[in-house]
Design a protein around this motif. Sequence first.
Motif, PDB file in Angstrom:
ATOM      1  N   ALA A  50       0.832  -1.204   0.000  1.00 52.53           N
ATOM      2  CA  ALA A  50       0.000   0.000   0.000  1.00 52.53           C
ATOM      3  C   ALA A  50       0.866   1.252   0.000  1.00 52.53           C
ATOM      4  N   LEU A  51       0.314   2.312  -0.566  1.00 52.34           N
ATOM      5  CA  LEU A  51       0.978   3.613  -0.618  1.00 52.34           C
ATOM      6  C   LEU A  51       0.041   4.690  -0.086  1.00 52.34           C
ATOM      7  N   LEU A  52       0.621   5.711   0.511  1.00 51.15           N
ATOM      8  CA  LEU A  52      -0.082   6.937   0.846  1.00 51.15           C
ATOM      9  C   LEU A  52       0.432   7.984  -0.130  1.00 51.15           C
ATOM     10  N   VAL A  53      -0.450   8.496  -0.971  1.00 54.70           N
ATOM     11  CA  VAL A  53      -0.071   9.490  -1.981  1.00 54.70           C
ATOM     12  C   VAL A  53      -0.628  10.837  -1.542  1.00 54.70           C
ATOM     13  N   ILE A  54       0.218  11.846  -1.591  1.00 53.00           N
ATOM     14  CA  ILE A  54      -0.134  13.188  -1.121  1.00 53.00           C
ATOM     15  C   ILE A  54      -0.105  14.150  -2.299  1.00 53.00           C
ATOM     16  N   THR A  55      -1.133  14.982  -2.381  1.00 49.61           N
ATOM     17  CA  THR A  55      -1.137  16.083  -3.336  1.00 49.61           C
ATOM     18  C   THR A  55      -1.888  17.244  -2.693  1.00 49.61           C
ATOM     19  N   ASN A  56      -1.748  18.420  -3.262  1.00 49.20           N
ATOM     20  CA  ASN A  56      -2.475  19.611  -2.814  1.00 49.20           C
ATOM     21  C   ASN A  56      -3.191  20.199  -4.007  1.00 49.20           C
ATOM     22  N   LEU A  57      -4.398  20.683  -3.771  1.00 48.83           N
ATOM     23  CA  LEU A  57      -5.180  21.312  -4.831  1.00 48.83           C
ATOM     24  C   LEU A  57      -5.545  22.732  -4.416  1.00 48.83           C
ATOM     25  N   PRO A  58      -5.910  23.580  -5.379  1.00 45.41           N
ATOM     26  CA  PRO A  58      -6.125  24.978  -5.044  1.00 45.41           C
ATOM     27  C   PRO A  58      -7.440  25.263  -4.316  1.00 45.41           C
ATOM     28  N   ASP A  59      -8.395  24.326  -4.369  1.00 44.65           N
ATOM     29  CA  ASP A  59      -9.694  24.578  -3.744  1.00 44.65           C
ATOM     30  C   ASP A  59     -10.430  23.265  -3.482  1.00 44.65           C
ATOM     31  N   SER A  60     -11.476  23.366  -2.693  1.00 49.43           N
ATOM     32  CA  SER A  60     -12.264  22.206  -2.297  1.00 49.43           C
ATOM     33  C   SER A  60     -12.956  21.551  -3.494  1.00 49.43           C
ATOM     34  N   TYR A  61     -13.443  22.359  -4.423  1.00 49.78           N
ATOM     35  CA  TYR A  61     -14.131  21.812  -5.591  1.00 49.78           C
ATOM     36  C   TYR A  61     -13.222  20.875  -6.379  1.00 49.78           C
ATOM     37  N   SER A  62     -12.004  21.318  -6.683  1.00 53.32           N
ATOM     38  CA  SER A  62     -11.098  20.471  -7.465  1.00 53.32           C
ATOM     39  C   SER A  62     -10.645  19.256  -6.648  1.00 53.32           C
ATOM     40  N   ALA A  63     -10.530  19.393  -5.325  1.00 57.65           N
ATOM     41  CA  ALA A  63     -10.174  18.247  -4.481  1.00 57.65           C
ATOM     42  C   ALA A  63     -11.275  17.192  -4.514  1.00 57.65           C
ATOM     43  N   TYR A 120      -2.608  22.408 -11.640  1.00 59.39           N
ATOM     44  CA  TYR A 120      -1.274  23.000 -11.566  1.00 59.39           C
ATOM     45  C   TYR A 120      -0.384  22.497 -12.703  1.00 59.39           C
ATOM     46  N   GLU A 121       0.495  23.372 -13.143  1.00 57.88           N
ATOM     47  CA  GLU A 121       1.484  23.000 -14.158  1.00 57.88           C
ATOM     48  C   GLU A 121       2.399  21.883 -13.642  1.00 57.88           C
ATOM     49  N   LEU A 122       2.788  21.982 -12.379  1.00 60.77           N
ATOM     50  CA  LEU A 122       3.652  20.981 -11.754  1.00 60.77           C
ATOM     51  C   LEU A 122       3.029  20.577 -10.416  1.00 60.77           C
ATOM     52  N   PRO A 123       2.145  19.570 -10.445  1.00 62.25           N
ATOM     53  CA  PRO A 123       1.485  19.190  -9.190  1.00 62.25           C
ATOM     54  C   PRO A 123       2.421  18.431  -8.259  1.00 62.25           C
ATOM     55  N   GLU A 124       2.240  18.654  -6.974  1.00 67.86           N
ATOM     56  CA  GLU A 124       2.922  17.835  -5.977  1.00 67.86           C
ATOM     57  C   GLU A 124       2.256  16.461  -5.991  1.00 67.86           C
ATOM     58  N   CYS A 157      -9.448   5.025  -0.719  1.00 66.07           N
ATOM     59  CA  CYS A 157      -9.950   6.080   0.154  1.00 66.07           C
ATOM     60  C   CYS A 157      -9.178   7.358  -0.147  1.00 66.07           C
ATOM     61  N   VAL A 158      -9.876   8.474  -0.126  1.00 66.13           N
ATOM     62  CA  VAL A 158      -9.246   9.781  -0.298  1.00 66.13           C
ATOM     63  C   VAL A 158      -9.717  10.679   0.837  1.00 66.13           C
ATOM     64  N   ASN A 159      -8.785  11.213   1.592  1.00 64.77           N
ATOM     65  CA  ASN A 159      -9.103  12.181   2.645  1.00 64.77           C
ATOM     66  C   ASN A 159      -8.841  13.571   2.104  1.00 64.77           C
ATOM     67  N   ILE A 160      -9.849  14.417   2.205  1.00 61.98           N
ATOM     68  CA  ILE A 160      -9.719  15.822   1.811  1.00 61.98           C
ATOM     69  C   ILE A 160      -9.630  16.615   3.109  1.00 61.98           C
ATOM     70  N   GLU A 201      -4.183  26.110   0.018  1.00 59.34           N
ATOM     71  CA  GLU A 201      -4.342  24.866  -0.723  1.00 59.34           C
ATOM     72  C   GLU A 201      -5.126  23.867   0.118  1.00 59.34           C
ATOM     73  N   VAL A 202      -5.661  22.860  -0.559  1.00 60.25           N
ATOM     74  CA  VAL A 202      -6.401  21.791   0.094  1.00 60.25           C
ATOM     75  C   VAL A 202      -5.583  20.505  -0.021  1.00 60.25           C
ATOM     76  N   PRO A 203      -5.040  20.010   1.095  1.00 62.59           N
ATOM     77  CA  PRO A 203      -4.273  18.758   1.064  1.00 62.59           C
ATOM     78  C   PRO A 203      -5.194  17.560   0.851  1.00 62.59           C
ATOM     79  N   VAL A 204      -4.692  16.596   0.090  1.00 60.71           N
ATOM     80  CA  VAL A 204      -5.440  15.381  -0.204  1.00 60.71           C
ATOM     81  C   VAL A 204      -4.523  14.197   0.075  1.00 60.71           C
TER      82      VAL A 204
END
Length: 113
Positions: free
Chosen positions: A7-20, A82-86, A35-38, A57-60
């Motif tokens: 299993a992996l935990l993958v982390i990204t950030n988005l600019p707003d709740s809608y896109s998350a 984002y052009e270069l997403p985390e 599962c995705v935690n917003i 930002e909204v962490p996911v």
Amino acid sequence: MADISPALLVITNLPDSYSAHALAGALIEARLAACVNILAPCRSVYRWQGKTENAEEVPVLIKTSAARYAALEAAIRARHPYELPEIIAVPIAHGLPEYLAWVASETTESTTC
């Protein structure tokens, strides 16, 4: 215990709740995530193209299997504004075996309806 993909935990950030929420729904629907935690919005400070940036930002947090990582990364890149997403994947070294088995089963590509 059956041989399951780590299993992996993958982390990204988005600019707003809608896109998350949109990303989370797409990943669950495609079985790329179990599962995705917003999380609550946070403040990010970073250097981008030579300038210091300060943005909300909204962490996911995304739980997936290592076997599905390449497809998950491609889906995030395709939907991320984002052009270069985390996109950071952290291996889950230990966890409740039943939970990790559930992550593996929920991220197995379905061949039936």
